[in-house]
Write a protein that holds these residues in place. Structure first.
Motif, PDB file in Angstrom:
ATOM      1  N   CYS A 299      20.610  31.917 -42.752  1.00  0.00           N
ATOM      2  CA  CYS A 299      19.901  30.640 -42.736  1.00  0.00           C
ATOM      3  C   CYS A 299      18.762  30.646 -43.756  1.00  0.00           C
ATOM      4  CB  CYS A 299      19.357  30.356 -41.339  1.00  0.00           C
ATOM      5  SG  CYS A 299      20.642  29.978 -40.124  1.00  0.00           S
TER       6      CYS A 299
ATOM      7  N   LEU B 120      18.545  26.927 -44.759  1.00  0.00           N
ATOM      8  CA  LEU B 120      18.865  26.161 -43.558  1.00  0.00           C
ATOM      9  C   LEU B 120      17.866  26.487 -42.466  1.00  0.00           C
ATOM     10  CD1 LEU B 120      22.742  26.614 -43.523  1.00  0.00           C
ATOM     11  CD2 LEU B 120      21.439  24.665 -44.396  1.00  0.00           C
ATOM     12  N   GLN B 121      17.705  25.519 -41.599  1.00  0.00           N
ATOM     13  CA  GLN B 121      16.793  25.737 -40.487  1.00  0.00           C
ATOM     14  C   GLN B 121      17.492  26.553 -39.403  1.00  0.00           C
ATOM     15  OE1 GLN B 121      15.311  22.164 -38.746  1.00  0.00           O
ATOM     16  NE2 GLN B 121      13.918  23.218 -37.324  1.00  0.00           N
ATOM     17  N   THR B 122      16.817  27.565 -38.967  1.00  0.00           N
ATOM     18  CA  THR B 122      17.386  28.400 -37.918  1.00  0.00           C
ATOM     19  C   THR B 122      17.534  27.579 -36.648  1.00  0.00           C
ATOM     20  OG1 THR B 122      16.290  30.317 -38.853  1.00  0.00           O
ATOM     21  CG2 THR B 122      17.119  30.522 -36.597  1.00  0.00           C
TER      22      THR B 122
END
Length: 225
Positions: free
Chosen positions: A168, A173-175
């Motif tokens: 992520c 990307l957002q966890t």
């Protein structure tokens, strides 16, 4: 055509056995006489009947032939080299090992429920206790293996959570919320399932509800006319 060898065994009928003995005895005495005459051999033959009656033949003298045989046997024994102590010890160890193997084979058959006819009540009780101890050891080992599998699943869940966080971060990307805890919960669920499997393996009786028919008619009652 090759015929198999006929296995010789004792004649059960007493009359037939006596007749056969008389015929074979006379034939053997005749062959011994022919051998001594034709080949100039020293022959001594001793026969005891089933009732203990003695029959004998000697080309010269029974006693002289026996003495000659004993003298010849002693000469052969004296001419043999002394046996090595190592060979004697090796033969003794081999005999002891063979005896131990036979005892182990007998014990194995008893553990499998075979050859119990000659066992006393005390021996059967000892065998039962031994089997119970063996079953307890096996169950303890099984639970140990289950615990190891559970620990492995937990460690695998943590590793997957860490790998997910790295991916992520790499792709921006957002966890997912509670990502790490979700992975840990997933591992915990798997571990719980393994534990429940271990517990249910001890249960032999399982009740099952059997329903035949379409799913939508399961909870419907037949219409009353």
């Amino acid at each position: 055509m090759v015929r198999g060898k006929t296995q010789m065994r004792r004649i059960e009928n007493a009359t037939s056995r006596q007749v056969t003995f008389s015929k074979r005895r006379n034939g053997l005495l005749k062959k011994a006489f022919e051998l001594s005459v034709l080949c100039d051999a020293e022959v001594a033959l001793i026969i005891f009947s089933p009732r203990g009656k003695l029959y004998e033949f000697a080309s010269s003298s029974i006693q002289a032939t026996i003495e000659r045989y004993e003298k010849h046997t002693k000469e052969i024994q004296a001419s043999k080299p002394p046996e090595d102590e190592g060979n004697v010890q090796l033969r003794q160890e081999t005999a002891a090992m063979i005896k131990k193997i036979e005892q182990l084979e007998a014990s194995k058959r008893r553990l499998l429920g075979e050859g119990l006819g000659n066992c006393s009540l005390e021996e059967l009780q000892q065998l039962e206790q031994q089997l119970e101890r063996s079953v307890g050891t096996i169950r303890a080992k099984k639970m140990q293996v289950y615990k190891q599998q559970i620990q492995h699943l937990k460690e695998k869940g943590k590793a997957l959570a860490a790998e997910n966080a790295i991916l992520c971060e790499k792709f921006g990307l957002q966890t997912p919320s509670g990502g790490s805890s979700n992975e840990e919960r997933t591992a915990a669920v798997a571990a719980t399932a393994a534990t429940q499997s271990a517990e249910t393996s001890e249960v032999s009786d399982v009740e099952t509800e059997l329903f035949i028919g379409l799913p939508e008619t399961r909870n419907k009652r037949p219409s009353q006319k």
